[in-house]
Design a protein around this motif. Structure first.
Motif, PDB file in Angstrom:
ATOM      1  N   PHE A  10       0.849  -1.185   0.000  1.00 26.54           N
ATOM      2  CA  PHE A  10       0.000   0.000   0.000  1.00 26.54           C
ATOM      3  C   PHE A  10       0.891   1.244   0.000  1.00 26.54           C
ATOM      4  N   LEU A  11       0.257   2.403  -0.155  1.00 22.88           N
ATOM      5  CA  LEU A  11       0.896   3.681   0.133  1.00 22.88           C
ATOM      6  C   LEU A  11       0.315   4.176   1.453  1.00 22.88           C
ATOM      7  N   PHE A  12       1.193   4.692   2.309  1.00 23.81           N
ATOM      8  CA  PHE A  12       0.760   5.188   3.613  1.00 23.81           C
ATOM      9  C   PHE A  12       0.122   6.557   3.444  1.00 23.81           C
ATOM     10  N   LYS A  13      -1.081   6.730   3.974  1.00 26.37           N
ATOM     11  CA  LYS A  13      -1.775   8.019   3.910  1.00 26.37           C
ATOM     12  C   LYS A  13      -1.677   8.754   5.240  1.00 26.37           C
ATOM     13  N   GLY A  14      -1.811   8.031   6.361  1.00 24.22           N
ATOM     14  CA  GLY A  14      -1.727   8.679   7.659  1.00 24.22           C
ATOM     15  C   GLY A  14      -2.294   7.819   8.769  1.00 24.22           C
ATOM     16  N   SER A  15      -2.108   8.310   9.981  1.00 28.38           N
ATOM     17  CA  SER A  15      -2.690   7.648  11.145  1.00 28.38           C
ATOM     18  C   SER A  15      -3.377   8.712  11.991  1.00 28.38           C
ATOM     19  N   ASN A  16      -4.390   8.292  12.710  1.00 21.89           N
ATOM     20  CA  ASN A  16      -5.198   9.226  13.475  1.00 21.89           C
ATOM     21  C   ASN A  16      -5.693   8.525  14.731  1.00 21.89           C
ATOM     22  N   SER A  17      -5.765   9.262  15.806  1.00 23.69           N
ATOM     23  CA  SER A  17      -6.370   8.724  17.023  1.00 23.69           C
ATOM     24  C   SER A  17      -7.120   9.855  17.709  1.00 23.69           C
ATOM     25  N   GLY A  18      -8.096   9.471  18.483  1.00 23.10           N
ATOM     26  CA  GLY A  18      -8.901  10.472  19.170  1.00 23.10           C
ATOM     27  C   GLY A  18      -9.994   9.813  19.971  1.00 23.10           C
ATOM     28  N   THR A  19     -11.045  10.559  20.211  1.00 25.96           N
ATOM     29  CA  THR A  19     -12.193  10.063  20.963  1.00 25.96           C
ATOM     30  C   THR A  19     -13.428  10.148  20.073  1.00 25.96           C
ATOM     31  N   SER A  20     -14.172   9.065  20.014  1.00 27.68           N
ATOM     32  CA  SER A  20     -15.391   9.011  19.210  1.00 27.68           C
ATOM     33  C   SER A  20     -16.439   9.973  19.752  1.00 27.68           C
ATOM     34  N   ARG A  21     -17.055  10.739  18.866  1.00 28.52           N
ATOM     35  CA  ARG A  21     -18.119  11.654  19.288  1.00 28.52           C
ATOM     36  C   ARG A  21     -19.365  10.902  19.730  1.00 28.52           C
ATOM     37  N   LYS A  22     -19.639   9.769  19.063  1.00 30.31           N
ATOM     38  CA  LYS A  22     -20.847   9.000  19.384  1.00 30.31           C
ATOM     39  C   LYS A  22     -20.717   8.234  20.692  1.00 30.31           C
ATOM     40  N   SER A  28      -8.086   4.444  17.396  1.00 32.17           N
ATOM     41  CA  SER A  28      -6.885   4.649  16.589  1.00 32.17           C
ATOM     42  C   SER A  28      -7.136   4.021  15.232  1.00 32.17           C
ATOM     43  N   MET A  29      -6.693   4.693  14.171  1.00 30.35           N
ATOM     44  CA  MET A  29      -6.885   4.143  12.839  1.00 30.35           C
ATOM     45  C   MET A  29      -5.707   4.517  11.956  1.00 30.35           C
ATOM     46  N   ILE A  30      -5.473   3.673  10.959  1.00 29.26           N
ATOM     47  CA  ILE A  30      -4.419   3.896   9.982  1.00 29.26           C
ATOM     48  C   ILE A  30      -5.070   3.860   8.608  1.00 29.26           C
ATOM     49  N   GLU A  31      -4.783   4.875   7.787  1.00 30.97           N
ATOM     50  CA  GLU A  31      -5.347   4.953   6.439  1.00 30.97           C
ATOM     51  C   GLU A  31      -4.270   4.595   5.424  1.00 30.97           C
ATOM     52  N   LEU A  32      -4.602   3.639   4.550  1.00 33.53           N
ATOM     53  CA  LEU A  32      -3.685   3.180   3.508  1.00 33.53           C
ATOM     54  C   LEU A  32      -4.361   3.299   2.149  1.00 33.53           C
ATOM     55  N   HIS A  33      -3.551   3.478   1.105  1.00 37.57           N
ATOM     56  CA  HIS A  33      -4.048   3.614  -0.267  1.00 37.57           C
ATOM     57  C   HIS A  33      -3.611   2.409  -1.071  1.00 37.57           C
ATOM     58  N   ASP A  34      -4.560   1.715  -1.685  1.00 36.20           N
ATOM     59  CA  ASP A  34      -4.281   0.561  -2.545  1.00 36.20           C
ATOM     60  C   ASP A  34      -4.023   1.072  -3.956  1.00 36.20           C
ATOM     61  N   VAL A  35      -2.792   0.907  -4.435  1.00 37.28           N
ATOM     62  CA  VAL A  35      -2.407   1.414  -5.751  1.00 37.28           C
ATOM     63  C   VAL A  35      -3.135   0.673  -6.869  1.00 37.28           C
ATOM     64  N   LYS A  57       6.226   8.054   6.389  1.00 36.46           N
ATOM     65  CA  LYS A  57       5.647   9.346   6.018  1.00 36.46           C
ATOM     66  C   LYS A  57       4.592   9.168   4.935  1.00 36.46           C
ATOM     67  N   PHE A  58       3.823  10.232   4.702  1.00 38.21           N
ATOM     68  CA  PHE A  58       2.794  10.264   3.668  1.00 38.21           C
ATOM     69  C   PHE A  58       3.381   9.832   2.322  1.00 38.21           C
ATOM     70  N   LYS A  59       2.704   8.932   1.635  1.00 39.67           N
ATOM     71  CA  LYS A  59       3.054   8.381   0.319  1.00 39.67           C
ATOM     72  C   LYS A  59       4.230   7.404   0.336  1.00 39.67           C
ATOM     73  N   ASP A  60       4.729   7.007   1.511  1.00 44.77           N
ATOM     74  CA  ASP A  60       5.752   5.963   1.569  1.00 44.77           C
ATOM     75  C   ASP A  60       5.114   4.629   1.201  1.00 44.77           C
ATOM     76  N   LYS A  61       5.866   3.791   0.468  1.00 39.93           N
ATOM     77  CA  LYS A  61       5.408   2.435   0.186  1.00 39.93           C
ATOM     78  C   LYS A  61       5.569   1.611   1.450  1.00 39.93           C
ATOM     79  N   VAL A  62       4.520   0.866   1.785  1.00 39.58           N
ATOM     80  CA  VAL A  62       4.546   0.026   2.972  1.00 39.58           C
ATOM     81  C   VAL A  62       4.004  -1.363   2.630  1.00 39.58           C
ATOM     82  N   GLU A  63       4.432  -2.332   3.417  1.00 39.35           N
ATOM     83  CA  GLU A  63       3.875  -3.674   3.307  1.00 39.35           C
ATOM     84  C   GLU A  63       3.037  -3.912   4.557  1.00 39.35           C
TER      85      GLU A  63
END
Length: 85
Positions: A10-22, A28-35, A57-63
């Motif tokens: 994949f390509l790495f898009k980012g990671s995010n963590s926080g508190t759910s509003r609901k 915690s979540m990680i967003e990846l892009h399938d080329v 980092k953003f757009k790095d190739k990851v396995e």
């Protein structure tokens, strides 16, 4: 019984963590892009799960190592590891 695993690039898009509003619970979540399919996928981590994204980092190739699971009665993939290529 072991759950089957697979590795996918994949390509790495980012990671995010926080508190759910609901629910008010932390997430915690990680967003990846399938080329191949050009789709972005969000992998939500379990509360006790840690996937190291240090040095990636953003757009790095990851396995990504994915495990086949059943979540809410549906088959899906759980992110269990991430390595920079």
């Amino acid at each position: 019984m072991l759950n089957p695993t697979m590795a996918k690039e994949f390509l790495f898009k980012g990671s995010n963590s926080g508190t759910s509003r609901k629910s008010g619970k932390p997430y915690s979540m990680i967003e990846l892009h399938d080329v191949a399919s050009l789709e972005n996928t969000n992998f939500f981590l379990e509360p006790d799960q840690v996937v190291n994204t240090e040095g990636i980092k953003f757009k790095d190739k990851v396995e990504a190592t994915l495990e086949m699971t059943i979540q809410n009665g549906r088959p899906g993939f759980k992110l269990i590891a991430l390595a920079k290529k």
